[in-house]
Design an enzyme around this catalytic site. Structure first.
Site, PDB file in Angstrom:
ATOM      1  N   HIS A   1     -26.213  -1.235  19.118  1.00 32.49           N
ATOM      2  CA  HIS A   1     -25.976  -1.058  20.548  1.00 32.49           C
ATOM      3  C   HIS A   1     -25.113  -2.167  21.151  1.00 32.49           C
ATOM      4  CE1 HIS A   1     -28.665   2.270  20.394  1.00 32.49           C
ATOM      5  NE2 HIS A   1     -29.690   1.514  20.037  1.00 32.49           N
TER       6      HIS A   1
ATOM      7  N   ARG B   1     -34.479  11.755  42.412  1.00 33.33           N
ATOM      8  CA  ARG B   1     -35.169  10.515  42.047  1.00 33.33           C
ATOM      9  C   ARG B   1     -36.634  10.631  42.437  1.00 33.33           C
ATOM     10  NH1 ARG B   1     -31.273   6.558  41.214  1.00 33.33           N
ATOM     11  NH2 ARG B   1     -32.939   5.539  40.046  1.00 33.33           N
TER      12      ARG B   1
ATOM     13  N   ARG C   1     -27.097   3.415  26.483  1.00 31.02           N
ATOM     14  CA  ARG C   1     -26.544   4.653  27.039  1.00 31.02           C
ATOM     15  C   ARG C   1     -25.014   4.661  27.131  1.00 31.02           C
ATOM     16  NH1 ARG C   1     -30.629   7.264  30.210  1.00 31.02           N
ATOM     17  NH2 ARG C   1     -29.112   8.889  30.597  1.00 31.02           N
TER      18      ARG C   1
ATOM     19  N   LYS D   1     -24.074  -4.594  42.639  1.00 27.45           N
ATOM     20  CA  LYS D   1     -24.587  -4.623  41.260  1.00 27.45           C
ATOM     21  C   LYS D   1     -23.481  -4.938  40.266  1.00 27.45           C
ATOM     22  CE  LYS D   1     -27.814  -0.964  42.489  1.00 27.45           C
ATOM     23  NZ  LYS D   1     -28.104   0.461  42.298  1.00 27.45           N
TER      24      LYS D   1
ATOM     25  N   PRO E   1     -30.668  -1.679  36.500  1.00 26.85           N
ATOM     26  CA  PRO E   1     -30.767  -2.998  37.137  1.00 26.85           C
ATOM     27  C   PRO E   1     -30.300  -2.925  38.605  1.00 26.85           C
ATOM     28  CG  PRO E   1     -29.547  -3.113  35.059  1.00 26.85           C
ATOM     29  CD  PRO E   1     -29.759  -1.670  35.353  1.00 26.85           C
ATOM     30  N   GLU E   2     -31.046  -3.579  39.490  1.00 33.63           N
ATOM     31  CA  GLU E   2     -30.676  -3.622  40.903  1.00 33.63           C
ATOM     32  C   GLU E   2     -30.290  -5.064  41.257  1.00 33.63           C
ATOM     33  OE1 GLU E   2     -33.688  -1.572  43.275  1.00 33.63           O
ATOM     34  OE2 GLU E   2     -34.091  -0.221  41.596  1.00 33.63           O
TER      35      GLU E   2
END
Ligand SMILES: [Zn+2]
Length: 308
Positions: A126, A298, A145, A72, A2-3
């Site tokens: 999760h 990237r 993650r 963020k 997420p940005e």
């Protein structure tokens, strides 16, 4: 990951939904994801069970005054002298259910995943932290993650939080002028423009998705060095930074990876992407094939015709 637009979407929704709610209890399933104090690394001197106990005790009966964003990072301002800082990292999600929804769904929640539209029971395997509020509503923190974190910081120590100290200017704020932008990127004059834009010390909140989109609209190849970019091009990049981020916030972010809104639905920005994630497809402006290059581990996507 997420940005800025994705985090802003979550922050705006949580701020609206959680304002003035009081925490009745907290469940922590994965102690390594929580910490107390301004240090970046979780405090290993604290025994996990002690840490969880203190974390829960500090949050008990706390009213949430507001939820804000810096870069963020999400900042929950609590009524007492503590704030909760949350980073979603790669796959963190907040899902909120009010009492009415819970009665209707029985905790069964439709989480729209990129590949499969799965019906997932919340809490799921999760779900690592759960907040129960006195009015019967619930907030789930999911993270496949497990790179995300929730950190309680005393308000007196918030100035010592390393991440907060290092963030560069907020690109959507009024005082983020072209002069500020230009001075910031030129601090890394020999850096490649995409990597410089993605450096949160230069500009807060831009990552892989929006740096690709900003550079496409500005006609600049991602691997060009800042020092070789003309003032005219830099002005384009500045204007497009504001434009792209504002548009993405309006579309409630891009649901790439695991990003979902706080009701489990997708952000709609993905369909407006010009180059991000479109390598091998036709450029929406000129029809040339979008290409990609590796930059510092990237993937940078660009149009070889529209970008010089
Ligand atoms: Zn093109």
């Amino acid at each position: 990951m997420p940005e800025l637009p994705e985090v802003q979407t979550v922050v705006s929704e949580l701020n609206r939904k959680l304002k003035n709610k009081t925490i009745r209890s907290v469940v922590v399933n994965v102690p390594k994801m929580i910490s107390i104090g301004p240090a970046t690394v979780s405090n290993k001197r604290q025994v996990a069970s002690d840490k969880v106990r203190i974390f829960k005790r500090l949050l008990l009966n706390q009213k949430i005054l507001s939820v804000k964003r810096r870069a963020k990072l999400l900042i929950f301002d609590l009524q007492g002298p503590w704030s909760m800082l949350v980073h979603l990292k790669m796959t963190g999600q907040f899902i909120f259910e009010d009492q009415k929804q819970r009665a209707k769904t029985g905790g069964k929640y439709r989480l729209l995943n990129k590949k499969t539209a799965l019906l997932e029971h919340l809490p799921s395997k999760h779900t690592h932290v759960v907040f129960y509020f006195t009015d019967g509503s619930v907030l789930y923190f999911n993270d496949v993650r497990k790179f995300g974190y929730l950190k309680l910081v005393h308000d007196d120590e918030i100035g010592q939080v390393k991440e907060l100290k290092e963030f560069g200017p907020e690109p959507l704020e009024k005082h983020f002028t072209f002069e500020v932008f230009s001075a910031q990127v030129k601090k890394r004059a020999r850096g490649k423009i995409k990597q410089v834009l993605m450096d949160n010390k230069v500009v807060a909140g831009i990552g892989n998705i929006y740096s690709d989109e900003i550079l496409f609209l500005s006609g600049i190849r991602p691997e060009r060095k800042v020092i070789n970019i003309q003032e005219r091009e830099l002005r384009e990049a500045y204007a497009n930074t504001k434009k792209v981020l504002a548009k993405a916030i309006k579309a409630k972010g891009s649901s790439v990876g695991d990003f979902v809104r706080t009701d489990g639905s997708w952000g709609q920005m993905g369909k407006f992407h010009f180059v991000y994630g479109r390598s091998g497809q036709k450029c929406k402006k000129c029809g040339a094939i979008v290409q990609s290059v590796k930059l510092g581990g990237r993937t940078a996507s660009f149009c070889p015709h529209c970008q010089k």
